[in-house]
Design a protein around this motif. Structure first.
Motif, short mmCIF file in Angstrom:
data_model
loop_
_atom_site.label_atom_id
_atom_site.label_comp_id
_atom_site.label_asym_id
_atom_site.label_seq_id
_atom_site.Cartn_x
_atom_site.Cartn_y
_atom_site.Cartn_z
N THR A 1 0.83 -1.21 0.00
CA THR A 1 0.00 0.00 0.00
C THR A 1 0.86 1.25 0.00
OG1 THR A 1 -1.75 -1.15 1.20
CG2 THR A 1 -1.81 1.24 1.22
N ILE A 2 1.93 1.27 0.83
CA ILE A 2 2.76 2.46 0.94
C ILE A 2 3.64 2.65 -0.28
CG2 ILE A 2 4.63 3.54 2.28
CD1 ILE A 2 3.48 2.24 4.76
N LEU A 3 4.20 1.55 -0.81
CA LEU A 3 5.17 1.64 -1.89
C LEU A 3 4.54 1.54 -3.26
CD1 LEU A 3 7.99 -0.63 -0.41
CD2 LEU A 3 7.77 1.86 -0.30
N ALA A 4 3.21 1.45 -3.35
CA ALA A 4 2.56 1.38 -4.66
C ALA A 4 2.86 2.66 -5.43
CB ALA A 4 1.06 1.19 -4.50
N GLN A 5 3.31 2.53 -6.67
CA GLN A 5 3.71 3.68 -7.46
C GLN A 5 2.52 4.40 -8.08
OE1 GLN A 5 6.56 2.33 -10.32
NE2 GLN A 5 8.06 1.75 -8.79
N ASP A 6 1.38 3.73 -8.20
CA ASP A 6 0.25 4.36 -8.85
C ASP A 6 -0.72 4.99 -7.86
OD1 ASP A 6 -0.43 1.94 -7.79
OD2 ASP A 6 -1.77 1.34 -9.42
N ASN A 7 -0.43 4.94 -6.57
CA ASN A 7 -1.29 5.54 -5.56
C ASN A 7 -0.46 6.36 -4.60
OD1 ASN A 7 -3.70 4.29 -6.45
ND2 ASN A 7 -3.07 2.40 -5.45
N SER A 8 -0.96 7.52 -4.20
CA SER A 8 -0.28 8.33 -3.20
C SER A 8 -0.65 7.83 -1.82
CB SER A 8 -0.68 9.81 -3.35
OG SER A 8 -2.09 9.95 -3.22
N SER A 9 0.23 8.09 -0.85
CA SER A 9 -0.03 7.61 0.50
C SER A 9 -1.28 8.26 1.07
CB SER A 9 1.19 7.90 1.38
OG SER A 9 2.33 7.23 0.89
N PHE A 10 -1.41 9.56 0.89
CA PHE A 10 -2.59 10.28 1.35
C PHE A 10 -3.14 11.11 0.19
CE2 PHE A 10 -0.07 9.81 5.29
CZ PHE A 10 -0.97 9.04 6.01
N GLU A 11 -4.46 11.21 0.13
CA GLU A 11 -5.08 11.92 -0.97
C GLU A 11 -5.09 13.43 -0.75
OE1 GLU A 11 -8.95 10.30 -1.51
OE2 GLU A 11 -8.23 8.37 -2.26
N ARG A 12 -5.62 13.87 0.40
CA ARG A 12 -5.78 15.29 0.66
C ARG A 12 -5.53 15.57 2.14
NH1 ARG A 12 -9.50 17.84 -2.81
NH2 ARG A 12 -9.17 19.72 -1.55
N ALA A 13 -5.21 16.82 2.42
CA ALA A 13 -5.20 17.30 3.80
C ALA A 13 -6.59 17.82 4.13
CB ALA A 13 -4.16 18.39 3.98
N CYS A 14 -6.97 17.73 5.39
CA CYS A 14 -8.32 18.11 5.77
C CYS A 14 -8.36 18.61 7.21
CB CYS A 14 -9.28 16.94 5.59
SG CYS A 14 -8.94 15.54 6.68
N LEU A 15 -9.51 19.16 7.58
CA LEU A 15 -9.79 19.57 8.95
C LEU A 15 -10.91 18.70 9.50
CD1 LEU A 15 -9.74 23.49 8.91
CD2 LEU A 15 -8.14 21.98 10.08
N VAL A 16 -10.72 18.22 10.72
CA VAL A 16 -11.75 17.44 11.40
C VAL A 16 -11.90 17.98 12.82
CG1 VAL A 16 -11.32 15.36 10.04
CG2 VAL A 16 -10.09 15.70 12.18
N GLU A 17 -13.08 17.81 13.38
CA GLU A 17 -13.32 18.22 14.75
C GLU A 17 -12.88 17.10 15.70
OE1 GLU A 17 -16.85 21.23 15.36
OE2 GLU A 17 -17.55 19.59 14.11
N TYR A 18 -11.81 17.39 16.44
CA TYR A 18 -11.23 16.39 17.34
C TYR A 18 -10.46 17.13 18.42
CZ TYR A 18 -8.76 12.25 18.97
OH TYR A 18 -8.25 11.23 19.73
N PRO A 19 -10.54 16.73 19.68
CA PRO A 19 -11.24 15.55 20.24
C PRO A 19 -12.71 15.79 20.57
CG PRO A 19 -9.96 16.62 21.94
CD PRO A 19 -9.71 17.39 20.69
N ARG A 20 -13.22 16.99 20.32
CA ARG A 20 -14.64 17.24 20.56
C ARG A 20 -15.10 18.31 19.58
NH1 ARG A 20 -15.30 22.14 22.89
NH2 ARG A 20 -13.61 22.98 24.21
N ARG A 21 -16.39 18.56 19.54
CA ARG A 21 -16.95 19.59 18.68
C ARG A 21 -16.40 20.96 19.07
NH1 ARG A 21 -19.48 17.77 14.04
NH2 ARG A 21 -20.59 15.85 14.52
N GLY A 22 -16.04 21.73 18.05
CA GLY A 22 -15.52 23.06 18.28
C GLY A 22 -14.02 23.16 18.31
#
Length: 235
Positions: A130-151
């Motif tokens: 999965t990590i070394l596959a040449q046709d796929n990137s390790s991660f697709e996008r950067a994002c924001l998530v609510e963690y460890p709680r809302r807000g």
């Protein structure tokens, strides 16, 4: 009324101790990344040498050859790394041939007969592919998530869309998200979140990783001198 009476007072100049402190912090911000980078590379090379060199006969090691011929006792870093790279290239070249594929197939069948070893080997092989596959990137996008709680928001990386049983049991589209820790982004948490709860960012995965590693001191598009001035101002 004098001409300069309405002018604001000049700000007091920082004392000599404050200037020394600011210069020290600025120099530390410049030196620390460079020093840590070289130290990490040096340590990794030494770890490879310590792991590979015990398998090499002494007569074939350049450092031992220099010691025996010229009496030079030198700690030559990188010998194990070079041998490891050459060995890996040879294994990859052999694995592409008919004989190499047959040997690998026989070895994998042998591993599958071992109860504990087959589980460990299967997991490690899947991770490596999965990590070394040449046709796929390790991660697709950067994002924001609510963690460890809302807000409270945290930077994370979108791995893939949820699949398999997780996708089948969820009543909505889910994303698998890796939430890294600061300042070591290699450790973190795997989260499965609804797509609507994930805010995708325009910054690249590399820029988001820099932001995480720097603990929020380095932002995408910011010049190094701006980051140093901001760090000194915060301190």
């Amino acid at each position: 009324m004098h001409l300069g009476d309405d002018l604001p007072p000049r700000p007091a100049k920082p004392g000599i101790l404050a200037r020394i402190r600011n210069n020290f912090l600025t120099g530390l911000i410049v030196i620390a990344p460079i020093g840590l980078t070289f130290w990490l590379i040096w340590s990794v090379i030494g770890w490879f040498d310590g792991w590979v060199l015990p398998f090499i006969p002494l007569s074939y090691r350049p450092d031992m050859w220099l010691l025996q011929r010229f009496g030079l006792d030198l700690d030559i870093r990188g010998i194990g790394v070079g041998i490891f790279l050459i060995f890996t290239l040879l294994v990859g070249w052999m694995a592409k041939g008919l004989i190499g594929r047959s040997i690998l197939r026989w070895a994998e069948n042998l591993v599958q007969t071992m109860p504990v070893v087959r589980s460990v080997y299967g997991g490690l092989k899947q991770i490596a592919e999965t990590i070394l596959a040449q046709d796929n990137s390790s991660f697709e996008r950067a994002c924001l998530v609510e963690y460890p709680r809302r807000g409270i928001w945290a930077i994370a990386f979108v791995s893939t869309s949820a699949k398999g049983e997780i996708r089948a049991r969820a009543d909505q589209a889910m994303l698998s998200v890796f939430l890294p820790t600061t300042p070591n982004p290699t450790s973190g948490f795997l989260l499965f979140l609804p797509e609507e709860d994930v805010i995708l960012l325009d910054m690249s995965v590399e820029d988001a990783a820099k932001l995480v590693i720097s603990a929020g001191l380095v932002y995408p598009g910011e010049r190094p001198e701006e980051a140093r001035e901001g760090a000194v101002a915060v301190s």
